[in-house]
Motif scaffolding. Sequence first.
Motif, PDB file in Angstrom:
ATOM      1  N   ALA A  22       0.835  -1.207   0.000  1.00 23.03           N
ATOM      2  CA  ALA A  22       0.000   0.000   0.000  1.00 23.03           C
ATOM      3  C   ALA A  22       0.870   1.257   0.000  1.00 23.03           C
ATOM      4  CB  ALA A  22      -0.936  -0.003   1.209  1.00 23.03           C
ATOM      5  N   THR A  23       1.975   1.212   0.750  1.00 23.57           N
ATOM      6  CA  THR A  23       2.917   2.341   0.760  1.00 23.57           C
ATOM      7  C   THR A  23       3.549   2.504  -0.617  1.00 23.57           C
ATOM      8  OG1 THR A  23       3.403   2.082   3.124  1.00 23.57           O
ATOM      9  CG2 THR A  23       5.052   3.235   1.797  1.00 23.57           C
ATOM     10  N   GLU A  25       2.359   1.632  -3.504  1.00 23.77           N
ATOM     11  CA  GLU A  25       1.364   2.177  -4.429  1.00 23.77           C
ATOM     12  C   GLU A  25       1.229   3.684  -4.216  1.00 23.77           C
ATOM     13  OE1 GLU A  25      -3.228   1.499  -5.922  1.00 23.77           O
ATOM     14  OE2 GLU A  25      -2.628   0.634  -4.007  1.00 23.77           O
ATOM     15  N   ARG A  26       1.159   4.107  -2.966  1.00 19.62           N
ATOM     16  CA  ARG A  26       1.008   5.527  -2.661  1.00 19.62           C
ATOM     17  C   ARG A  26       2.188   6.345  -3.201  1.00 19.62           C
ATOM     18  NH1 ARG A  26      -1.512   8.423   1.559  1.00 19.62           N
ATOM     19  NH2 ARG A  26      -3.177   6.918   1.313  1.00 19.62           N
ATOM     20  N   CYS A  29       2.366   5.907  -7.439  1.00 21.36           N
ATOM     21  CA  CYS A  29       1.199   6.317  -8.238  1.00 21.36           C
ATOM     22  C   CYS A  29       1.299   7.793  -8.627  1.00 21.36           C
ATOM     23  CB  CYS A  29      -0.105   6.039  -7.497  1.00 21.36           C
ATOM     24  SG  CYS A  29      -0.443   7.170  -6.152  1.00 21.36           S
ATOM     25  N   LYS A  30       2.198   8.520  -8.019  1.00 24.51           N
ATOM     26  CA  LYS A  30       2.372   9.938  -8.358  1.00 24.51           C
ATOM     27  C   LYS A  30       3.079  10.112  -9.696  1.00 24.51           C
ATOM     28  CE  LYS A  30       2.463  11.552  -3.564  1.00 24.51           C
ATOM     29  NZ  LYS A  30       2.869  10.576  -2.559  1.00 24.51           N
ATOM     30  N   LEU A  96       3.428   3.901   5.200  1.00 25.05           N
ATOM     31  CA  LEU A  96       4.141   5.169   4.994  1.00 25.05           C
ATOM     32  C   LEU A  96       5.258   5.441   6.000  1.00 25.05           C
ATOM     33  CD1 LEU A  96       1.319   7.611   3.814  1.00 25.05           C
ATOM     34  CD2 LEU A  96       3.103   6.557   2.441  1.00 25.05           C
TER      35      LEU A  96
END
Length: 112
Positions: A22-23, A25-26, A29-30, A96
């Motif tokens: 999840a981190t 992807e975060r 994804c930018k 994160l």
Amino acid sequence: MSHPPAHKHVLFICRLNRHRSATAERIFCKRTDLDVRSAGTDQDAMVRVNKRMLDWAHVVFAMDEIQVQALREMFPDHPALERVICLDIEDVYVFLEPKLVKVLKERVPQYL
């Protein structure tokens, strides 16, 4: 007529899809050149990896060998297994966490 360059489809896999993938992807994804998703291999994952995700992905990042093995067991003979890159990031981080972000930024871009 020229088409804009296609986005690279990137899939990050961890166990529960809560912290490591999840981190990742975060963070990634930018990037405008990437289409990024994440999933988990566990029954209790937030988003569980499926065959369609593997079909979609150009690059699959597994956080550790446990996920690589899980993918092999879940999807034997899937062509995406040839493209799995193991990042060797153990399951000790929270979402994160700065140290996790640093490790991901060090290990992932060379493959993109």
